[in-house]
Design a protein around this motif. Structure first.
Motif, mmCIF file in Angstrom:
data_model
loop_
_atom_site.group_PDB
_atom_site.id
_atom_site.type_symbol
_atom_site.label_atom_id
_atom_site.label_comp_id
_atom_site.label_asym_id
_atom_site.label_seq_id
_atom_site.Cartn_x
_atom_site.Cartn_y
_atom_site.Cartn_z
ATOM 1 N N LYS A 10 0.828 -1.212 0.000
ATOM 2 C CA LYS A 10 0.000 0.000 0.000
ATOM 3 C C LYS A 10 0.861 1.260 0.000
ATOM 4 O O LYS A 10 0.597 2.205 -0.749
ATOM 5 N N ILE A 11 1.895 1.280 0.832
ATOM 6 C CA ILE A 11 2.753 2.458 0.903
ATOM 7 C C ILE A 11 3.509 2.648 -0.407
ATOM 8 O O ILE A 11 3.597 3.769 -0.928
ATOM 9 N N LEU A 12 4.045 1.560 -0.964
ATOM 10 C CA LEU A 12 4.763 1.676 -2.237
ATOM 11 C C LEU A 12 3.835 2.139 -3.359
ATOM 12 O O LEU A 12 4.247 2.909 -4.227
ATOM 13 N N SER A 13 2.593 1.699 -3.332
ATOM 14 C CA SER A 13 1.616 2.152 -4.333
ATOM 15 C C SER A 13 1.365 3.653 -4.205
ATOM 16 O O SER A 13 1.288 4.368 -5.207
ATOM 17 N N LEU A 14 1.234 4.137 -2.976
ATOM 18 C CA LEU A 14 1.022 5.565 -2.749
ATOM 19 C C LEU A 14 2.227 6.379 -3.206
ATOM 20 O O LEU A 14 2.075 7.443 -3.812
ATOM 21 N N ILE A 15 3.422 5.874 -2.909
ATOM 22 C CA ILE A 15 4.640 6.560 -3.330
ATOM 23 C C ILE A 15 4.672 6.686 -4.847
ATOM 24 O O ILE A 15 4.955 7.750 -5.393
ATOM 25 N N GLU A 16 4.377 5.590 -5.535
ATOM 26 C CA GLU A 16 4.394 5.596 -6.997
ATOM 27 C C GLU A 16 3.283 6.471 -7.578
ATOM 28 O O GLU A 16 3.508 7.261 -8.488
ATOM 29 N N MET A 17 2.082 6.331 -7.033
ATOM 30 C CA MET A 17 0.925 7.039 -7.565
ATOM 31 C C MET A 17 1.060 8.558 -7.429
ATOM 32 O O MET A 17 0.727 9.304 -8.350
ATOM 33 N N PHE A 18 1.544 9.013 -6.285
ATOM 34 C CA PHE A 18 1.576 10.446 -6.008
ATOM 35 C C PHE A 18 2.980 11.050 -6.057
ATOM 36 O O PHE A 18 3.155 12.240 -5.801
ATOM 37 N N GLY A 19 3.987 10.235 -6.352
ATOM 38 C CA GLY A 19 5.349 10.742 -6.403
ATOM 39 C C GLY A 19 5.855 11.227 -5.055
ATOM 40 O O GLY A 19 6.607 12.202 -4.979
ATOM 41 N N LEU A 20 5.453 10.556 -4.003
ATOM 42 C CA LEU A 20 5.830 10.985 -2.660
ATOM 43 C C LEU A 20 7.329 10.832 -2.427
ATOM 44 O O LEU A 20 7.958 9.907 -2.917
ATOM 45 N N THR A 21 7.869 11.751 -1.652
ATOM 46 C CA THR A 21 9.259 11.646 -1.219
ATOM 47 C C THR A 21 9.335 11.453 0.292
ATOM 48 O O THR A 21 10.400 11.197 0.826
ATOM 49 N N ARG A 22 8.209 11.579 0.951
ATOM 50 C CA ARG A 22 8.121 11.364 2.402
ATOM 51 C C ARG A 22 6.813 10.655 2.720
ATOM 52 O O ARG A 22 5.822 10.831 2.035
ATOM 53 N N TYR A 23 6.845 9.877 3.796
ATOM 54 C CA TYR A 23 5.627 9.203 4.249
ATOM 55 C C TYR A 23 5.620 9.278 5.767
ATOM 56 O O TYR A 23 6.603 8.902 6.415
ATOM 57 N N VAL A 24 4.535 9.765 6.332
ATOM 58 C CA VAL A 24 4.395 9.861 7.780
ATOM 59 C C VAL A 24 3.314 8.873 8.204
ATOM 60 O O VAL A 24 2.174 8.957 7.738
#
Length: 59
Positions: A10-24
């Motif tokens: 789920k976290i990796l999908s969010l990173i890929e989908m939104f181009g995240l550089t940080r996750y809290v």
């Protein structure tokens, strides 16, 4: 959020989908029993985070 491998996905999908550089991560401290909360923190630190770091280094 699920089993550790599900959380990683789920976290990796969010990173890929939104181009995240940080996750809290936010953990509900008022709902679960203390031992369940401590187990969730332990799993996040020992299973989830290392897999995410490993996956991001491969990209």
């Amino acid at each position: 959020m699920g089993e550790p491998n599900q959380v990683v996905d789920k976290i990796l999908s969010l990173i890929e989908m939104f181009g995240l550089t940080r996750y809290v991560a936010h953990i509900d401290v008022g709902g679960p029993a203390h031992k369940d909360l401590m187990k969730a923190i332990e799993l996040y630190g020992t299973k989830v985070v290392p897999e995410i770091r490993k996956s991001l280094k491969q990209q």
